[in-house]
Design a protein around this motif. Structure first.
Motif, PDB file in Angstrom:
ATOM      1  N   GLU A  19       0.833  -1.206   0.000  1.00 26.92           N
ATOM      2  CA  GLU A  19       0.000   0.000   0.000  1.00 26.92           C
ATOM      3  C   GLU A  19       0.866   1.253   0.000  1.00 26.92           C
ATOM      4  OE1 GLU A  19      -3.997   1.571   2.354  1.00 26.92           O
ATOM      5  OE2 GLU A  19      -2.665   0.107   3.300  1.00 26.92           O
ATOM      6  N   LEU A  20       1.909   1.262   0.814  1.00 30.03           N
ATOM      7  CA  LEU A  20       2.818   2.411   0.847  1.00 30.03           C
ATOM      8  C   LEU A  20       3.600   2.541  -0.453  1.00 30.03           C
ATOM      9  CD1 LEU A  20       4.064   1.965   4.507  1.00 30.03           C
ATOM     10  CD2 LEU A  20       2.900   3.996   3.635  1.00 30.03           C
ATOM     11  N   LEU A  21       4.141   1.424  -0.938  1.00 36.70           N
ATOM     12  CA  LEU A  21       4.906   1.467  -2.182  1.00 36.70           C
ATOM     13  C   LEU A  21       4.044   1.971  -3.334  1.00 36.70           C
ATOM     14  CD1 LEU A  21       6.848  -1.937  -1.969  1.00 36.70           C
ATOM     15  CD2 LEU A  21       7.630   0.332  -1.259  1.00 36.70           C
ATOM     16  N   GLY A  22       2.779   1.569  -3.343  1.00 29.57           N
ATOM     17  CA  GLY A  22       1.885   1.999  -4.406  1.00 29.57           C
ATOM     18  C   GLY A  22       1.648   3.489  -4.422  1.00 29.57           C
ATOM     19  N   LEU A  23       1.845   4.148  -3.275  1.00 30.00           N
ATOM     20  CA  LEU A  23       1.693   5.597  -3.187  1.00 30.00           C
ATOM     21  C   LEU A  23       2.995   6.330  -3.452  1.00 30.00           C
ATOM     22  CD1 LEU A  23      -0.501   5.611   0.036  1.00 30.00           C
ATOM     23  CD2 LEU A  23      -1.289   6.123  -2.282  1.00 30.00           C
ATOM     24  N   GLY A  24       4.072   5.579  -3.708  1.00 33.42           N
ATOM     25  CA  GLY A  24       5.367   6.196  -3.977  1.00 33.42           C
ATOM     26  C   GLY A  24       6.217   6.421  -2.751  1.00 33.42           C
ATOM     27  N   VAL A  25       5.782   5.896  -1.582  1.00 32.37           N
ATOM     28  CA  VAL A  25       6.571   6.024  -0.354  1.00 32.37           C
ATOM     29  C   VAL A  25       7.690   4.992  -0.381  1.00 32.37           C
ATOM     30  CG1 VAL A  25       6.517   5.912   2.164  1.00 32.37           C
ATOM     31  CG2 VAL A  25       4.555   6.841   0.908  1.00 32.37           C
ATOM     32  N   LEU A  26       8.906   5.408  -0.104  1.00 32.56           N
ATOM     33  CA  LEU A  26      10.046   4.498  -0.041  1.00 32.56           C
ATOM     34  C   LEU A  26      10.078   3.828   1.330  1.00 32.56           C
ATOM     35  CD1 LEU A  26      12.244   7.077  -1.765  1.00 32.56           C
ATOM     36  CD2 LEU A  26      12.288   4.715  -2.540  1.00 32.56           C
ATOM     37  N   VAL A  27      10.286   2.524   1.360  1.00 28.94           N
ATOM     38  CA  VAL A  27      10.304   1.763   2.607  1.00 28.94           C
ATOM     39  C   VAL A  27      11.691   1.158   2.782  1.00 28.94           C
ATOM     40  CG1 VAL A  27       9.319  -0.163   3.890  1.00 28.94           C
ATOM     41  CG2 VAL A  27       7.838   1.269   2.456  1.00 28.94           C
ATOM     42  N   VAL A  28      12.350   1.517   3.874  1.00 29.90           N
ATOM     43  CA  VAL A  28      13.700   1.041   4.193  1.00 29.90           C
ATOM     44  C   VAL A  28      13.606   0.188   5.451  1.00 29.90           C
ATOM     45  CG1 VAL A  28      16.069   1.730   4.721  1.00 29.90           C
ATOM     46  CG2 VAL A  28      14.658   3.155   3.204  1.00 29.90           C
ATOM     47  N   ALA A  29      14.217  -1.012   5.429  1.00 32.23           N
ATOM     48  CA  ALA A  29      14.068  -1.940   6.557  1.00 32.23           C
ATOM     49  C   ALA A  29      15.400  -2.572   6.925  1.00 32.23           C
ATOM     50  CB  ALA A  29      13.043  -3.030   6.215  1.00 32.23           C
ATOM     51  N   ALA A  30      15.637  -2.692   8.228  1.00 34.59           N
ATOM     52  CA  ALA A  30      16.863  -3.302   8.735  1.00 34.59           C
ATOM     53  C   ALA A  30      16.847  -4.810   8.497  1.00 34.59           C
ATOM     54  CB  ALA A  30      17.016  -3.014  10.226  1.00 34.59           C
ATOM     55  N   ALA A  31      18.025  -5.366   8.162  1.00 38.72           N
ATOM     56  CA  ALA A  31      18.135  -6.786   7.810  1.00 38.72           C
ATOM     57  C   ALA A  31      18.148  -7.704   9.014  1.00 38.72           C
ATOM     58  CB  ALA A  31      19.403  -7.012   6.978  1.00 38.72           C
ATOM     59  N   GLY A  32      18.331  -7.168  10.234  1.00 40.08           N
ATOM     60  CA  GLY A  32      18.347  -8.006  11.432  1.00 40.08           C
ATOM     61  C   GLY A  32      19.748  -8.286  11.931  1.00 40.08           C
TER      62      GLY A  32
END
Length: 544
Positions: free
Chosen positions: A390-403
């Motif tokens: 949903e966020l990606l579809g709005l053009g929001v970039l999502v950054v996530a830690a690998a653990g």
């Protein structure tokens, strides 16, 4: 600090290391009890016919997550409970008496998961309430040529996982150095690890002899906004917060979202009467210790403010929107995180539709995650995939830690990086592993890795902001009172800074680099229609 954006890795890295698939130590019992959680043990987990043996994960046994429309549909709920009656339990919606406006609106969206509480039927013998067993029963009832319940409905039901910012299952140098007291802190590398800090924590207070990074007082257009879903905020002079009496002042580079915070709290209150739940009462990072009789600073106290300081250092012109979803012991409830993501998407969607650039969010930074229990994990992460998509579809970039578990096992949501979550949208999830702070920028020993890790950034030996009012019960080992001389106090953070390690801090550094890349398009930041936002996201990432 170093950030490396990478394309696909070699084919040799594609296979998961077999040694990391299942055999993982469990989190401390006190953490599980505090949050009403259980470890799914592959050796003892019940299985429906045809279902794969699960992998280790942590979940809350007294609750399901499923789309709200199923709970509102009496026929669907009756079908679910008709199956669950065989093991003496039933599912019911959490109490909806006090829904906030935001919570009520977002629950009407088709894919927003909510909690369904599992209870013992009055006519049943005593039973162990376990959503995993219930889910296996539902999957069995949905199989075969003549299923008793719609398979599409069952496919949308999942356990509520615990998400972690700190190491989930151990295997990390600073948590295995012999410096701590819990089982997952004393089992491996031996004292003297280069990541070892004091009193079992991997952070220490430091002094930073530098002025706050300069920010322009009035940007020409709109600043890039990085939403940080973490432990919240604490007082610090960099953000104009002398104490905890009020929110950050306007223009401080740090903001909060009381409406989203209130919705998260209400969702917790709805289920907290029967499900062990620690409440996130507001955006303040508290309490500083989860064990007041001991007084040690909790494992993740200050985590969110530390991340805000990284963004301030790496991209001073950006604003951080802090949303508290993580407790001070490093635990987040999957339902809270999913709700926050959907509420953020709703905020962005409204901003785009109503041309309200002041409500826009450009990047979401996530320094948390979980390990999916199903070996075919791509097929069983639908709740998170839908929220991220949903966020990606709005053009929001999502950054996530690998653990931080030194494993190749896929850690979600970072592991979505190599899975397409939608067409015609912005870039896919950007997963970030940790580098050491040396000239070779080698990979940190604790970092997870695999072909799904697409970016690497400095995540060890990072210095950033820390709440100035946090002080634990530890004292200096040596004191000479009559000469006013002491050795180092390991948990006095009144100087306002700390050094810390983790992919938790590599991810916001990458997010800040992306925010800087949005800078050349500053004039366009005031334009927030979806097509422009998607194009801007691709252009910014491409420049890196």
């Amino acid at each position: 600090m170093v950030v490396k954006f990478m394309r696909n890795e070699t084919a040799e890295a594609a296979a998961e290391d077999e040694s990391t698939r299942n055999e993982l130590p469990t989190p401390p019992r006190q953490v599980l009890d505090r949050h009403g959680a259980r470890v799914l043990d592959p050796a003892t987990a019940v299985l429906a016919a045809g279902q794969p043996v699960p992998r280790t994960t942590v979940y809350r046994p007294g609750v399901f997550l499923l789309p709200d429309r199923y709970l509102r549909d009496s026929e669907t709920l009756a079908a679910i409970n008709g199956v669950l009656a065989r093991i003496g339990i039933y599912a019911e919606p959490a109490d909806r008496g006090g829904d906030t406006k935001e919570l009520a609106r977002v629950r009407q969206l088709e894919d927003v998961p909510v909690r369904a509480l599992l209870r013992v039927r009055e006519d049943a013998d005593p039973v162990v309430v376990d959503c995993w067993k219930a889910l296996q029963l539902l999957r069995s009832a949905a199989a075969g040529e003549r299923p008793e319940i719609d398979p599409e409905i069952v496919a949308r039901i999942s356990p509520e996982h615990l998400l972690f910012t700190t190491p989930v299952f151990g295997g990390v140098p600073w948590e295995t150095s012999g410096l701590g007291g819990t089982p997952w802190e004393t089992s491996g590398f031996g004292a003297g690890s280069s990541y070892g800090r004091t009193r079992g924590a991997n952070r220490i207070p430091v002094t930073l002899a530098a002025d706050p990074p300069h920010r322009s007082e009035k940007p020409r257009h709109r600043r890039p906004v990085v939403a940080v879903l973490d432990t919240g905020i604490g007082p610090h002079p960099w953000f104009g917060l002398a104490d905890r009496s009020g929110p950050p002042p306007a223009g401080a580079g740090l903001a909060v979202a009381p409406d989203i915070q209130a919705a998260i709290l209400q969702a917790e209150l709805d289920s907290g009467t029967t499900l062990p739940t620690q409440l996130l009462t507001d955006y303040w990072d508290a309490p500083s210790t989860g064990q007041p009789l001991i007084g040690d600073v909790d494992t993740d106290t200050g985590h969110g403010l530390f991340i805000a300081g990284i963004i301030r250092q790496a991209c001073p012109e950006a604003d951080t929107l802090a949303i508290r979803v993580v407790h001070s012991d490093g635990v987040a409830y999957e339902g809270d995180v999913l709700l926050a993501l959907h509420l953020l998407a709703d905020r962005v969607r409204t901003a785009q539709a109503e041309d309200r650039p002041e409500d826009m969010v450009d990047i979401v930074s996530l320094s948390l995650g979980y390990y999916e229990e199903n070996a075919a994990d791509v097929a069983y992460t639908g709740q998170f995939a839908a929220a991220i998509a949903e966020l990606l579809g709005l053009g929001v970039l999502v950054v996530a830690a690998a653990g931080n578990d030194a494993t190749t096992r896929r850690f979600y949501p970072a592991a979505f990086a190599d899975q397409p979550l939608g067409d015609g949208c912005g870039p896919q999830v950007i997963s970030v592993g940790a580098l050491n702070p040396d000239v070779t920028a080698s990979k940190a020993l604790f970092s997870n890795e695999g072909p799904w890790v697409r970016c690497w950034a400095t995540g060890a030996g990072v210095v950033s902001t820390y709440p100035v009012d946090v002080r634990g019960t530890a004292t200096a080992d040596h004191q000479v009172p009559d000469r006013d001389r002491n050795s180092f106090d390991p948990d006095d953070y009144s100087a306002g800074f700390a050094v810390w390690d983790g992919t938790s801090f590599a991810a916001p550094l990458a997010a800040a680099e992306i925010a800087k890349a949005l800078g050349p398009f500053e004039a366009e930041l005031a334009t927030v229609d979806r097509d422009t936002v998607v194009k801007r996201a691709w252009t910014a990432l491409g420049s890196l």
